[in-house]
Design an enzyme around this catalytic site. Structure first.
Site, PDB file in Angstrom:
ATOM      1  N   ASN A  13      27.511  14.709 -26.039  1.00 28.90           N
ATOM      2  CA  ASN A  13      26.376  14.194 -26.806  1.00 28.90           C
ATOM      3  C   ASN A  13      25.171  15.085 -26.512  1.00 28.90           C
ATOM      4  O   ASN A  13      24.586  15.015 -25.439  1.00 28.90           O
ATOM      5  CB  ASN A  13      26.092  12.749 -26.404  1.00 28.90           C
ATOM      6  CG  ASN A  13      24.854  12.177 -27.060  1.00 28.90           C
ATOM      7  OD1 ASN A  13      24.326  12.737 -28.024  1.00 28.90           O
ATOM      8  ND2 ASN A  13      24.368  11.062 -26.544  1.00 28.90           N
ATOM      9  N   LYS A  15      22.294  14.968 -27.833  1.00 25.10           N
ATOM     10  CA  LYS A  15      21.030  14.247 -27.985  1.00 25.10           C
ATOM     11  C   LYS A  15      20.050  15.085 -28.834  1.00 25.10           C
ATOM     12  O   LYS A  15      20.483  15.766 -29.760  1.00 25.10           O
ATOM     13  CB  LYS A  15      20.463  13.862 -26.612  1.00 25.10           C
ATOM     14  CG  LYS A  15      21.487  13.080 -25.785  1.00 25.10           C
ATOM     15  CD  LYS A  15      20.950  12.533 -24.507  1.00 25.10           C
ATOM     16  CE  LYS A  15      22.042  11.774 -23.755  1.00 25.10           C
ATOM     17  NZ  LYS A  15      21.539  11.160 -22.516  1.00 25.10           N
ATOM     18  N   HIS A 101      24.458   3.762 -28.426  1.00 29.15           N
ATOM     19  CA  HIS A 101      24.040   4.430 -27.194  1.00 29.15           C
ATOM     20  C   HIS A 101      22.790   3.732 -26.650  1.00 29.15           C
ATOM     21  O   HIS A 101      21.932   3.289 -27.412  1.00 29.15           O
ATOM     22  CB  HIS A 101      23.747   5.904 -27.463  1.00 29.15           C
ATOM     23  CG  HIS A 101      23.586   6.714 -26.219  1.00 29.15           C
ATOM     24  ND1 HIS A 101      22.421   6.713 -25.478  1.00 29.15           N
ATOM     25  CD2 HIS A 101      24.448   7.542 -25.564  1.00 29.15           C
ATOM     26  CE1 HIS A 101      22.568   7.505 -24.432  1.00 29.15           C
ATOM     27  NE2 HIS A 101      23.790   8.019 -24.462  1.00 29.15           N
ATOM     28  N   GLU A 103      20.145   4.743 -25.412  1.00 25.47           N
ATOM     29  CA  GLU A 103      18.865   5.297 -25.837  1.00 25.47           C
ATOM     30  C   GLU A 103      18.494   4.827 -27.242  1.00 25.47           C
ATOM     31  O   GLU A 103      17.318   4.648 -27.552  1.00 25.47           O
ATOM     32  CB  GLU A 103      18.922   6.826 -25.759  1.00 25.47           C
ATOM     33  CG  GLU A 103      18.945   7.315 -24.314  1.00 25.47           C
ATOM     34  CD  GLU A 103      19.455   8.730 -24.141  1.00 25.47           C
ATOM     35  OE1 GLU A 103      19.520   9.175 -22.982  1.00 25.47           O
ATOM     36  OE2 GLU A 103      19.800   9.385 -25.149  1.00 25.47           O
ATOM     37  N   GLU A 171      28.706   3.470 -20.334  1.00 26.64           N
ATOM     38  CA  GLU A 171      27.642   4.282 -19.774  1.00 26.64           C
ATOM     39  C   GLU A 171      26.613   3.379 -19.101  1.00 26.64           C
ATOM     40  O   GLU A 171      25.750   2.803 -19.778  1.00 26.64           O
ATOM     41  CB  GLU A 171      26.954   5.100 -20.871  1.00 26.64           C
ATOM     42  CG  GLU A 171      27.806   6.210 -21.443  1.00 26.64           C
ATOM     43  CD  GLU A 171      26.954   7.250 -22.147  1.00 26.64           C
ATOM     44  OE1 GLU A 171      27.146   8.434 -21.875  1.00 26.64           O
ATOM     45  OE2 GLU A 171      26.093   6.873 -22.958  1.00 26.64           O
ATOM     46  N   GLY A 177      21.470  10.497 -17.225  1.00 20.03           N
ATOM     47  CA  GLY A 177      20.451  11.516 -17.031  1.00 20.03           C
ATOM     48  C   GLY A 177      19.680  11.413 -15.735  1.00 20.03           C
ATOM     49  O   GLY A 177      18.696  12.125 -15.535  1.00 20.03           O
ATOM     50  N   SER A 216      25.821  10.926 -16.070  1.00 18.12           N
ATOM     51  CA  SER A 216      25.684  12.005 -15.086  1.00 18.12           C
ATOM     52  C   SER A 216      27.027  12.602 -14.675  1.00 18.12           C
ATOM     53  O   SER A 216      27.257  12.901 -13.499  1.00 18.12           O
ATOM     54  CB  SER A 216      24.916  11.506 -13.850  1.00 18.12           C
ATOM     55  OG  SER A 216      23.587  11.147 -14.196  1.00 18.12           O
TER      56      SER A 216
END
Length: 259
Positions: A13, A15, A101, A103, A171, A177, A216
């Site tokens: 991904n 992003k 996701h 985010e 996730e 991240g 990560s």
């Protein structure tokens, strides 16, 4: 450890990263994947920004690397300024789309119902939906991680999910991240709960569904964090921007398959 009989998937991904020159990364990935034989053991997927999907599809034209999208609107068309329909993604060559996701859930307020509708739209267009679930740090510390993830599955995964049209990606929000990763035991617990949930709901299709871990994941920790049962690959963020790092993760997954 990939489930017996399930072909692993390593998905990247990107992003909100990447310009036209980023095709050099995909070209390098294609070359190395062919040379090192990883595509004999697993599937690889890159999800660049929507602006690069068409170019990425052309770049991997002679390589069985899949190209996907990072989100979609549930409708086929309409007055939705700035949104992209699943049919539009399919039209330029995408074969997968990430839905839910964390985010997107945080930045755009997407709910389980929104993710469910997006996944239905993805199926309508012939795309495989990668449905993301995961708990926050506060939810984990409160001992609610399993309940939160199973609840997100119930609301986000539509009826009619199959091993062909749906992938589940776990996730943990707090690991994305941040450089932090759950313990192997934590990953094993959540993936076992996910497998039980989709198997109870979808039967044999749930047993055959690919379950990915993300958060990560790097070449240095991939063999460890992807080693628990029911981990059928990875959804990779930052490391997927580097052909070398992404290949390192794919190679680690191949090693688990070959073990």
């Amino acid at each position: 450890m990939p489930t017996s009989g399930i072909r692993p998937l390593v998905a990247g991904n990107w992003k909100m990263n990447g310009l036209r020159r980023s095709m050099d990364t995909i070209e390098a990935l294609s070359t190395r994947a062919n040379e090192e034989g990883v595509l004999e053991a697993l599937d690889m997927l890159v999800c660049p920004p929507a602006t690069l999907i068409s170019l990425a599809v052309k770049t991997v034209d002679t390589t069985p690397i899949h190209i996907g999208a990072q989100s979609c609107h549930p409708a086929e068309s309409g007055a939705h300024t700035g949104d992209v329909a699943p049919e539009m993604l399919r039209d330029v060559g995408a074969s997968y789309v990430i839905t839910g996701h964390s985010e997107r859930r945080a930045d755009h307020g997407e709910t389980d119902a929104d993710v469910n509708a997006q996944s239905v739209g993805a199926w309508r267009a012939g795309l495989c939906a990668i449905v993301c679930v995961g708990e926050t740090r506060e939810e984990r510390e409160a001992g609610r991680a399993v309940d939160v993830v199973v609840g997100q599955l119930a609301g986000s995964v539509p009826d009619g999910a199959t091993a062909e049209n749906t992938v589940i990606a776990y996730e943990p929000v707090w690991a994305i991240g941040t450089g932090l990763t759950p313990t192997v035991e934590d990953i094993a617990q959540i993936h076992a709960a996910i497998r039980q949930s989709v198997a109870d709901r979808f039967g044999a299709e749930g047993e055959a569904m690919r379950l990915l871990y993300g958060g990560s994941v790097k070449p240095g920790n991939a063999a460890e964090v992807l080693s628990p049962a029911h981990v059928d690959g990875a959804l990779v963020g930052g490391a997927s921007l580097s052909a070398s790092d992404f290949m390192g993760i794919a190679t680690a997954v191949k090693g688990l398959v070959d073990a």
